[in-house]
Design a protein around this motif. Structure first.
Motif, PDB file in Angstrom:
ATOM      1  N   GLN A 114     -11.348  27.605  55.840  1.00  0.00           N
ATOM      2  CA  GLN A 114     -10.425  28.516  56.499  1.00  0.00           C
ATOM      3  C   GLN A 114      -9.124  27.787  56.809  1.00  0.00           C
ATOM      4  O   GLN A 114      -9.035  26.997  57.746  1.00  0.00           O
ATOM      5  CB  GLN A 114     -11.028  29.085  57.785  1.00  0.00           C
ATOM      6  N   VAL A 115      -8.132  28.043  55.983  1.00  0.00           N
ATOM      7  CA  VAL A 115      -6.797  27.489  56.211  1.00  0.00           C
ATOM      8  C   VAL A 115      -6.136  28.274  57.336  1.00  0.00           C
ATOM      9  O   VAL A 115      -6.352  29.482  57.473  1.00  0.00           O
ATOM     10  CB  VAL A 115      -5.969  27.564  54.915  1.00  0.00           C
ATOM     11  N   LEU A 116      -5.328  27.605  58.125  1.00  0.00           N
ATOM     12  CA  LEU A 116      -4.686  28.224  59.282  1.00  0.00           C
ATOM     13  C   LEU A 116      -3.967  29.507  58.894  1.00  0.00           C
ATOM     14  O   LEU A 116      -3.179  29.530  57.947  1.00  0.00           O
ATOM     15  CB  LEU A 116      -3.691  27.235  59.904  1.00  0.00           C
ATOM     16  N   GLY A 117      -4.295  30.577  59.594  1.00  0.00           N
ATOM     17  CA  GLY A 117      -3.646  31.855  59.347  1.00  0.00           C
ATOM     18  C   GLY A 117      -4.252  32.683  58.237  1.00  0.00           C
ATOM     19  O   GLY A 117      -3.728  33.760  57.907  1.00  0.00           O
TER      20      GLY A 117
ATOM     21  N   PRO B  69     -18.595  16.161  61.902  1.00  0.00           N
ATOM     22  CA  PRO B  69     -18.040  16.083  63.247  1.00  0.00           C
ATOM     23  C   PRO B  69     -17.270  17.362  63.594  1.00  0.00           C
ATOM     24  O   PRO B  69     -17.123  18.234  62.760  1.00  0.00           O
ATOM     25  CB  PRO B  69     -17.092  14.884  63.131  1.00  0.00           C
ATOM     26  N   THR B  70     -16.772  17.446  64.804  1.00  0.00           N
ATOM     27  CA  THR B  70     -15.996  18.631  65.192  1.00  0.00           C
ATOM     28  C   THR B  70     -14.557  18.507  64.700  1.00  0.00           C
ATOM     29  O   THR B  70     -13.936  19.507  64.335  1.00  0.00           O
ATOM     30  CB  THR B  70     -15.997  18.813  66.708  1.00  0.00           C
ATOM     31  N   HIS B  71     -14.042  17.301  64.740  1.00  0.00           N
ATOM     32  CA  HIS B  71     -12.688  17.040  64.262  1.00  0.00           C
ATOM     33  C   HIS B  71     -12.693  15.777  63.413  1.00  0.00           C
ATOM     34  O   HIS B  71     -13.494  14.870  63.640  1.00  0.00           O
ATOM     35  CB  HIS B  71     -11.698  16.840  65.428  1.00  0.00           C
ATOM     36  N   LEU B  72     -11.764  15.736  62.451  1.00  0.00           N
ATOM     37  CA  LEU B  72     -11.703  14.604  61.542  1.00  0.00           C
ATOM     38  C   LEU B  72     -10.271  14.459  61.040  1.00  0.00           C
ATOM     39  O   LEU B  72      -9.643  15.463  60.674  1.00  0.00           O
ATOM     40  CB  LEU B  72     -12.636  14.861  60.359  1.00  0.00           C
ATOM     41  N   ILE B  73      -9.784  13.237  61.029  1.00  0.00           N
ATOM     42  CA  ILE B  73      -8.453  12.967  60.478  1.00  0.00           C
ATOM     43  C   ILE B  73      -8.598  11.961  59.347  1.00  0.00           C
ATOM     44  O   ILE B  73      -9.193  10.894  59.521  1.00  0.00           O
ATOM     45  CB  ILE B  73      -7.487  12.425  61.550  1.00  0.00           C
TER      46      ILE B  73
ATOM     47  N   ALA C   8     -10.817  12.579  46.946  1.00  0.00           N
ATOM     48  CA  ALA C   8      -9.373  12.545  46.638  1.00  0.00           C
ATOM     49  C   ALA C   8      -8.626  13.599  47.447  1.00  0.00           C
ATOM     50  O   ALA C   8      -7.958  14.488  46.897  1.00  0.00           O
ATOM     51  CB  ALA C   8      -9.169  12.753  45.140  1.00  0.00           C
ATOM     52  N   LEU C   9      -8.710  13.487  48.761  1.00  0.00           N
ATOM     53  CA  LEU C   9      -8.152  14.496  49.646  1.00  0.00           C
ATOM     54  C   LEU C   9      -6.655  14.725  49.416  1.00  0.00           C
ATOM     55  O   LEU C   9      -5.884  13.787  49.185  1.00  0.00           O
ATOM     56  CB  LEU C   9      -8.382  14.089  51.103  1.00  0.00           C
ATOM     57  N   LEU C  10      -6.298  15.993  49.492  1.00  0.00           N
ATOM     58  CA  LEU C  10      -4.900  16.420  49.412  1.00  0.00           C
ATOM     59  C   LEU C  10      -4.483  17.011  50.755  1.00  0.00           C
ATOM     60  O   LEU C  10      -5.323  17.447  51.544  1.00  0.00           O
ATOM     61  CB  LEU C  10      -4.728  17.470  48.312  1.00  0.00           C
ATOM     62  N   LEU C  11      -3.166  17.065  50.972  1.00  0.00           N
ATOM     63  CA  LEU C  11      -2.680  17.660  52.217  1.00  0.00           C
ATOM     64  C   LEU C  11      -3.197  19.089  52.378  1.00  0.00           C
ATOM     65  O   LEU C  11      -3.518  19.533  53.484  1.00  0.00           O
ATOM     66  CB  LEU C  11      -1.153  17.654  52.250  1.00  0.00           C
ATOM     67  N   GLY C  12      -3.296  19.798  51.259  1.00  0.00           N
ATOM     68  CA  GLY C  12      -3.733  21.189  51.274  1.00  0.00           C
ATOM     69  C   GLY C  12      -5.202  21.392  51.625  1.00  0.00           C
ATOM     70  O   GLY C  12      -5.645  22.523  51.805  1.00  0.00           O
ATOM     71  N   ASP C  13      -5.945  20.286  51.724  1.00  0.00           N
ATOM     72  CA  ASP C  13      -7.348  20.396  52.131  1.00  0.00           C
ATOM     73  C   ASP C  13      -7.488  20.490  53.639  1.00  0.00           C
ATOM     74  O   ASP C  13      -8.596  20.717  54.141  1.00  0.00           O
ATOM     75  CB  ASP C  13      -8.140  19.185  51.619  1.00  0.00           C
ATOM     76  N   SER C  14      -6.409  20.334  54.356  1.00  0.00           N
ATOM     77  CA  SER C  14      -6.444  20.479  55.808  1.00  0.00           C
ATOM     78  C   SER C  14      -6.852  21.907  56.162  1.00  0.00           C
ATOM     79  O   SER C  14      -6.195  22.876  55.751  1.00  0.00           O
ATOM     80  CB  SER C  14      -5.071  20.177  56.415  1.00  0.00           C
ATOM     81  N   ALA C  15      -7.933  22.042  56.915  1.00  0.00           N
ATOM     82  CA  ALA C  15      -8.473  23.376  57.201  1.00  0.00           C
ATOM     83  C   ALA C  15      -9.633  23.242  58.166  1.00  0.00           C
ATOM     84  O   ALA C  15     -10.082  22.145  58.489  1.00  0.00           O
ATOM     85  CB  ALA C  15      -8.949  24.056  55.921  1.00  0.00           C
ATOM     86  N   LEU C  16     -10.125  24.408  58.588  1.00  0.00           N
ATOM     87  CA  LEU C  16     -11.383  24.490  59.330  1.00  0.00           C
ATOM     88  C   LEU C  16     -12.479  24.770  58.308  1.00  0.00           C
ATOM     89  O   LEU C  16     -12.386  25.729  57.547  1.00  0.00           O
ATOM     90  CB  LEU C  16     -11.321  25.607  60.369  1.00  0.00           C
TER      91      LEU C  16
ATOM     92  N   ARG D  19     -12.867  20.718  61.993  1.00  0.00           N
ATOM     93  CA  ARG D  19     -11.420  20.768  61.753  1.00  0.00           C
ATOM     94  C   ARG D  19     -11.017  19.495  61.040  1.00  0.00           C
ATOM     95  O   ARG D  19     -11.080  18.412  61.604  1.00  0.00           O
ATOM     96  CB  ARG D  19     -10.668  20.898  63.072  1.00  0.00           C
ATOM     97  N   LEU D  20     -10.598  19.603  59.763  1.00  0.00           N
ATOM     98  CA  LEU D  20     -10.172  18.464  58.953  1.00  0.00           C
ATOM     99  C   LEU D  20      -8.652  18.450  58.862  1.00  0.00           C
ATOM    100  O   LEU D  20      -8.049  19.454  58.464  1.00  0.00           O
ATOM    101  CB  LEU D  20     -10.771  18.534  57.549  1.00  0.00           C
ATOM    102  N   THR D  21      -8.060  17.337  59.218  1.00  0.00           N
ATOM    103  CA  THR D  21      -6.615  17.153  59.081  1.00  0.00           C
ATOM    104  C   THR D  21      -6.382  16.016  58.096  1.00  0.00           C
ATOM    105  O   THR D  21      -6.914  14.921  58.278  1.00  0.00           O
ATOM    106  CB  THR D  21      -5.951  16.805  60.423  1.00  0.00           C
ATOM    107  N   VAL D  22      -5.595  16.288  57.057  1.00  0.00           N
ATOM    108  CA  VAL D  22      -5.262  15.287  56.056  1.00  0.00           C
ATOM    109  C   VAL D  22      -3.790  14.910  56.221  1.00  0.00           C
ATOM    110  O   VAL D  22      -2.912  15.781  56.164  1.00  0.00           O
ATOM    111  CB  VAL D  22      -5.532  15.799  54.636  1.00  0.00           C
TER     112      VAL D  22
END
Lengths: 115, 114
Positions: free
Chosen positions: A37-40, A8-12, A80-88, A111-114
């Motif tokens: 690609q992590v933000l920044g 998908p384009t976005h995922l939470i 086993a998603l971690l917060l640090g997996d949040s990225a594009l 865009r994955l948000t954990v």
């Protein structure tokens, strides 16, 4: 002609869950690569698949896996998603996978948000 | 191991002024070099690439870059920028090998000021 598409384009998701991201390469392209690609930051190489075989792997844990199907589309799985997996998560396709300099065409990313 | 350094995280420049975005790489073997542009909420688009031959490479949208092996640099230049050039620019490298592991720099945000 359609470019590289990703869904998908976005995922939470929440921590501990599993996620599957999908990529369809440009018609005729046999190689698919995945980047995080992590933000920044710049994109980080995760995998390259060519003719359904893994050709290369970046410095990512075994929680990350991928596969390529006979039609050359690809899935990236993260367990086993971690917060640090949040990225594009970017997918790129190219005509061939073993000729250096072969141009990679990038999709718009997922865009994955954990949480 | 290969690495790419983009020294400037942000570069503000007035419209119609020239700009140079700096890129240095490190590799023990020969490399192929690339510049990509990323517009907000989009994927990456290839601007230009150096594989071999002439060290001055021309790309799309009026951009060019020069490969300097002795200084291990591949700086991107444009003589006159437009508002539409506002984006993030990534330098990238591939070393010789059997697959396309691309190493990207951290990116430079180009902000064109009207």
């Amino acid at each position: 002609d359609a470019g590289v598409t990703q869904s998908p384009t976005h995922l939470i998701k929440t921590r501990g869950q599993q996620v599957t991201l999908r990529c369809s390469p440009i018609s005729g392209h046999k190689s698919v690569s995945w980047y995080q690609q992590v933000l920044g930051q710049g994109p980080q190489f995760i995998f390259q698949y060519y003719e359904k075989e893994e050709r290369g792997r970046g410095n990512f844990p075994d929680r990350f896996s991928a596969r390529q199907f006979p039609n050359y589309s690809s899935e990236l799985n993260v367990n086993a998603l971690l917060l640090g997996d949040s990225a594009l998560y970017l997918c790129a396709s190219s005509l061939v996978g073993d000729r250096q300099g072969s141009e990679q065409f990038f999709g718009p990313g997922t865009r994955l948000t954990v949480l | 191991a290969q690495s790419v350094t983009q020294l400037d995280s942000q570069v503000p420049v007035f419209e119609e002024a020239p700009v140079e975005l700096r890129c240095n790489y490190s590799s023990s073997v020969s490399v192929y070099l690339f510049w990509y542009v990323q517009y907000p909420n989009q994927g990456l688009q290839l601007l230009l690439k150096y594989l071999s031959g002439s060290t001055l490479v021309k790309g799309i949208n009026g951009f060019e870059a020069e490969f300097n092996k002795s200084q291990t640099s591949f700086h991107l230049r444009k003589p006159s920028v437009h508002i539409s050039d506002t984006a993030e620019y990534f330098c990238a490298v591939i070393t010789s090998g059997g697959y396309q592991k691309v190493t990207f720099g951290t990116g430079t945000k180009l902000q064109v000021i009207p």
